[in-house]
Design a protein around this motif. Sequence first.
Motif, short mmCIF file in Angstrom:
data_model
loop_
_atom_site.label_atom_id
_atom_site.label_comp_id
_atom_site.label_asym_id
_atom_site.label_seq_id
_atom_site.Cartn_x
_atom_site.Cartn_y
_atom_site.Cartn_z
N VAL A 81 -0.85 -8.04 -7.45
CA VAL A 81 -1.68 -8.43 -6.32
C VAL A 81 -0.83 -9.04 -5.21
CG1 VAL A 81 -3.59 -9.91 -5.58
CG2 VAL A 81 -3.68 -8.78 -7.80
N MET A 84 0.39 -6.73 -2.57
CA MET A 84 -0.59 -5.99 -1.78
C MET A 84 -0.83 -6.66 -0.44
SD MET A 84 -3.57 -5.27 -4.61
CE MET A 84 -3.21 -4.58 -6.22
N SER A 86 -3.63 -7.27 2.66
CA SER A 86 -5.03 -7.68 2.58
C SER A 86 -5.97 -6.50 2.34
CB SER A 86 -5.42 -8.40 3.87
OG SER A 86 -6.79 -8.72 3.87
N GLN A 89 -5.79 -5.34 -1.27
CA GLN A 89 -6.47 -6.30 -2.15
C GLN A 89 -7.98 -6.11 -2.10
OE1 GLN A 89 -5.36 -10.40 -1.71
NE2 GLN A 89 -3.16 -9.95 -1.58
N TYR A 92 -8.84 -3.15 -4.15
CA TYR A 92 -8.74 -3.50 -5.57
C TYR A 92 -9.99 -4.25 -6.03
CZ TYR A 92 -7.13 -5.79 -9.84
OH TYR A 92 -7.02 -6.25 -11.13
N ARG A 93 -10.45 -5.19 -5.22
CA ARG A 93 -11.67 -5.94 -5.58
C ARG A 93 -12.87 -5.01 -5.63
NH1 ARG A 93 -9.22 -9.96 -2.32
NH2 ARG A 93 -10.46 -9.35 -0.50
N ASN A 199 -1.16 -12.20 -11.31
CA ASN A 199 -1.14 -11.17 -10.28
C ASN A 199 -0.95 -9.76 -10.81
OD1 ASN A 199 -1.41 -13.05 -8.15
ND2 ASN A 199 0.75 -13.58 -8.36
#
Length: 236
Positions: A81, A84, A86, A89, A92-93, A199
């Motif tokens: 993480v 990455m 923003s 990320q 990913y979320r 992470n």
Amino acid sequence: MLRHLFGEPERQDSGLILKTNQVLGRYLNDLHDIESKGQSDLSKLRRWEIWVHSFITAVDELEQGVYSSLKYSEQVLNRNVEDMKSEEQTEYRRYLYYYKNSFIRVFAILDKLGFFLNERLHLNTEKVKPRFSYFTVIRQMHDRHIQTDLEQKLYNLKVKYSEPLNKLRDYRNVEIHSINYEAADDLLHSATVGAFSWNHIENLPGNNQILQKCFEMVCETIIAIYNAPCFTDGRA
């Protein structure tokens, strides 16, 4: 419904989901034919019809979640993480949201199928285990020698998909009953490499493959049940 998030047209059913919907649709038509001939209790027919519609909706929602999980995971290129930006990320979320949503839905659908079988076949599984699962119902069918051909098909599917199903069950149990599953993956990774990190991210392609296999198991299970002779005449 969710494909518009990726600038794509609505899904055109094909393959396994098409076959699943065809089997469920045919069963609905059979119920309507029985109703028109006055051959069964109307309240029972309505209840069985509600079951079918619930499975049509559930499979559709599961497929969309599985697809969205795959699409968002394709935007995640880094394995940590902290590496990455923003935007990555956020992707990913979004992947995590649909992946978790989907693996919870897999077992929700299976348990609904268990309740359906328990009711239609008068298995009384709740007397054996008050909070029973789909797999408890299969065991009850086996122990009581009820619809042995169907029970064997369902057992074979359980065995066929045992590896991905067991992995997904572990993720589900951790997510629901313990820390969230990505944190558990961090702990497992730290035990392997000898250093802890919040992470590190999990194997996304591998996770998606497991999820896809379990989606296939759900579809094949529904097809086996609703194609069973004990249900195709609208009577149990």
